[in-house]
Every structure is written in C-alpha cells, then in structure tokens.
Design an enzyme around this catalytic site. Sequence first.
Site, PDB file in Angstrom:
ATOM      1  N   GLU A  90       0.823  -1.208   0.000  1.00 34.19           N
ATOM      2  CA  GLU A  90       0.000   0.000   0.000  1.00 34.19           C
ATOM      3  C   GLU A  90       0.855   1.255   0.000  1.00 34.19           C
ATOM      4  O   GLU A  90       1.933   1.285   0.592  1.00 34.19           O
ATOM      5  CB  GLU A  90      -0.883   0.021   1.245  1.00 34.19           C
ATOM      6  CG  GLU A  90      -1.934  -1.053   1.207  1.00 34.19           C
ATOM      7  CD  GLU A  90      -2.922  -0.928   2.340  1.00 34.19           C
ATOM      8  OE1 GLU A  90      -4.109  -1.145   2.112  1.00 34.19           O
ATOM      9  OE2 GLU A  90      -2.498  -0.610   3.461  1.00 34.19           O
ATOM     10  N   CYS A 330      -1.296   6.692   9.475  1.00 38.14           N
ATOM     11  CA  CYS A 330      -0.196   5.945  10.067  1.00 38.14           C
ATOM     12  C   CYS A 330      -0.696   4.744  10.837  1.00 38.14           C
ATOM     13  O   CYS A 330      -1.636   4.835  11.598  1.00 38.14           O
ATOM     14  CB  CYS A 330       0.530   6.807  11.088  1.00 38.14           C
ATOM     15  SG  CYS A 330       1.182   8.246  10.370  1.00 38.14           S
TER      16      CYS A 330
HETATM   17  N1  SAH Z   1       8.428   0.860  10.601  1.00 41.38           N
HETATM   18  C1  SAH Z   1       8.721   2.232  10.591  1.00 41.38           C
HETATM   19  C2  SAH Z   1       7.948   3.005   9.544  1.00 41.38           C
HETATM   20  C3  SAH Z   1       6.521   2.618   9.333  1.00 41.38           C
HETATM   21  S1  SAH Z   1       5.425   2.949  10.657  1.00 41.38           S
HETATM   22  C4  SAH Z   1       8.528   2.834  11.945  1.00 41.38           C
HETATM   23  O1  SAH Z   1       8.001   2.171  12.828  1.00 41.38           O
HETATM   24  O2  SAH Z   1       8.965   3.962  12.138  1.00 41.38           O
HETATM   25  C5  SAH Z   1       5.121   4.695  10.380  1.00 41.38           C
HETATM   26  C6  SAH Z   1       4.726   5.461  11.617  1.00 41.38           C
HETATM   27  O3  SAH Z   1       3.386   5.134  12.023  1.00 41.38           O
HETATM   28  C7  SAH Z   1       5.598   5.197  12.839  1.00 41.38           C
HETATM   29  O4  SAH Z   1       5.967   6.417  13.407  1.00 41.38           O
HETATM   30  C8  SAH Z   1       4.672   4.442  13.769  1.00 41.38           C
HETATM   31  O5  SAH Z   1       5.039   4.616  15.105  1.00 41.38           O
HETATM   32  C9  SAH Z   1       3.338   5.053  13.427  1.00 41.38           C
HETATM   33  N2  SAH Z   1       2.174   4.267  13.813  1.00 41.38           N
HETATM   34  C10 SAH Z   1       2.055   2.931  13.832  1.00 41.38           C
HETATM   35  N3  SAH Z   1       0.801   2.583  14.216  1.00 41.38           N
HETATM   36  C11 SAH Z   1       0.136   3.720  14.446  1.00 41.38           C
HETATM   37  C12 SAH Z   1      -1.218   4.025  14.824  1.00 41.38           C
HETATM   38  N4  SAH Z   1      -2.112   3.075  15.040  1.00 41.38           N
HETATM   39  N5  SAH Z   1      -1.568   5.319  14.946  1.00 41.38           N
HETATM   40  C13 SAH Z   1      -0.668   6.309  14.697  1.00 41.38           C
HETATM   41  N6  SAH Z   1       0.585   6.080  14.313  1.00 41.38           N
HETATM   42  C14 SAH Z   1       0.991   4.805  14.198  1.00 41.38           C
END
Ligand code: SAH
Length: 347
Positions: A90, A330
């Site tokens: 995605e 996110c």
């Molecule tokens: N794996 C990497 C990049 C992808 S996740 C990482 O963890 O940084 C991208 C972002 O989304 C990260 O900052 C993560 O903490 C955030 N994220 C994950 N689940 C989320 C949620 N349910 N709500 C808001 N942000 C979230």
Amino acid sequence: MNNALAGQLPEELSDSLSLNASFRAKQIFRWIHSGASDFNAMTNLPKDLRNTLHQRFPSILESSVPACRTDPDDGSVKLTIRLKDGLFAESVLLIDGRGRKTACLSSQVGCAMGCLFCRTGTMGFLRNLSASEIIEQLLMLKASYGDITHIVFMGMGEPLANREAVMKAAQLLHHPEAHNISYRRITLSTCGLADQIRTLHQDPPIRLAVSLVTAREDLRNTLMPVNRRYPLRELRSSLLAYQRASGRRITLEYVLIRNCNDTPEDIAALAGFCKGLKVLVNVIPWNPVEGLSYQEPSPAGTEKFSAALEQLGITVSKRLRKGRGVNGACGQLAVPLNPASEPHESS
Ligand code: SAH
Ligand code: SF4
C-alpha cells in the site's frame, strides 16, 4: 539481480538491456521515470530496438493498481498495489493546504517488528520490496496525481530492515533525470534499529525519523519488542553518533496513546531522552486499529501533551490526521487480501 526496469540506474539498464550506446540507456531511464507505460511509447528510440525491447518487456511496470480510494474529508489517497507474485502493498498520497504532496511508501509487505499498537505489526512479515517495487509505487501515484514533492518511508514495513533496496530507491528518487527530489525531502522512519543507525551517515543524506513512542524502558519493551534488542540507552547513543557524523536534526515520532504514554512521568522521560540531541518531536495521535483496544487521545489531551513538551523547550510538531477515511493513516496500513495468517508469515 532483480531485473525489473524501474529499479535500475542508467548504467545498469545499459547492461541488462545490452545497449551499445550509453545515451540510449539514459533515454530509456528518462522515459521509465517520466511514466512511459511501455517501450512503444519511447519515440526517440529506433523502431527495431523498440520492438525488440517491447517483446522482452510488454510493460514497464511489474505491479498494478487494483484499488484506489480517496478520503472524502481530506483528499488523501490510498493505493493498493498488486505485486507480481500476487501479494499486496500500500501507498498513500497526502496533500496539504499548501499544495505539498507527500507520498508515503511501503518498504516491505507486512513487518516483522510486531509493535502492539500498529496494524501492519499485527499482520506479520511476508517479504521485502525491491527498489523497483518501491519506485513503482511512486510511478503509479504520479500517473494519477502528478508530481510529488516529498517522500516518507512510513508505509508498511521497517525500512532499515530492507536498507539496501530503500537506499537504492532513494538514489533513484533523487536522480536529476528521474524524479529529482532533494534528499532533504525524503524521510526514512525506523522503529530504532540502533546498529543500522550507527552507519546511516554513510548512506544518501535523507532525513531520519525514529518511532520512539515512549522513553520509558518497561513500557517500550512491551509496546515495541525491538526495544528488547536495542534498549533506549543503545538507541540514544546510536542517535548521538549519527548526529555527530551527519549534523542532521532527527525527528522523534511519539504516537500518543491515551492512558498509556501520556502522563507527566512520560513527559519527564521523553525530556530526558531528548537532552543533548537536536530533535523535533512529532506528536501523532494514535489512530484506531480494528481489533486493538488502545484508546486514541482527545484533541485537548494531545494539545496538553504537546504544550507541556514545549514548556520544557522541546520543539514539537503535530502531524495532521490525514487519511483516516481510507485506513491510510499511520499504522492503519495492512492489506486484508494478504495471506497474513498463513505459515510462511513467520519464515
Ligand atoms: N516501521 C517504521 C515506519 C513505518 S510505521 C517505523 O516504525 O517507524 C510509520 C509510523 O506510524 C511510525 O511512526 C509508527 O510509530 C506510526 N504508527 C504505527 N501505528 C500507528 C497508529 N495506530 N496510529 C498512529 N501512528 C501509528
Ligand atoms: Fe513495523 Fe513500524 Fe508498525 Fe512497528 S510501527 S510494526 S516497525 S511498521
């Protein structure tokens, strides 16, 4: 080597397509990244070369877009992309009021890191994406929505667990004859693989964001299993080393979860972590994920948390809540069509 066309630099195309003249490779490179769908469209190539290459590669792209959804509230778009082996990835396009267009790209199908609050984390790891598959996400977004100004590797997956392909993609995004996006406008987000961070200054100078989420060791051990491998002390020292070597400011992403990491104790721990680092803290309200029982913070709660950090002299940015209407915000990325519960998930 992966022979898909969108992941190759001109000199690699020259080899893989057995081209005699290097200017031909450059021409083809420019066509690929300007969105040509096949070799027949490359009108400045001799007809017989076009025909030969078209027979070998009937289409430039290996992936396709089976679904595309636009959020009626904020105009953000989520593409579901079918990869050549039938799995799905995605990508999300976020458009802000100033016309800034940010592509949020995936680096893996699923993710092995298992963060408890993240939807991608719940689906397990299926495989890495190639540089070509990463660039194809951008090409498909550009085909429908025009030029993209910023890139974030914040889609599905942990980019530093697929570093080579991600950095190759960054090179192609930056290449003046491909997408010409400045490295300063490309951001990689990691959950905190400290040993990778220590050598990151040797790679193309893209920006670094780290999903800190909490600066309390016990809580981070629970929410983010990666913390058991790289505890906070080690993560912090890798960030200091990276900053010393690169001089770049780091973004710390703080996914704010109500009644979980939003207390005065959390603020104190975060302030302690930031001390001595040049950082911007991005406070991201947790987005609800089906099947997970965390709670999202109220707007007032987010405001209060951010204000408390600012009071302590910490620079804070609040990420807009975009893409929620398409499950493209996110942590909401996961493709139900992927066989996430099948045995190869854990391999
Ligand atoms: N794996 C990497 C990049 C992808 S996740 C990482 O963890 O940084 C991208 C972002 O989304 C990260 O900052 C993560 O903490 C955030 N994220 C994950 N689940 C989320 C949620 N349910 N709500 C808001 N942000 C979230
Ligand atoms: Fe993977 Fe990032 Fe989600 Fe953690 S937050 S599971 S590292 S995608």
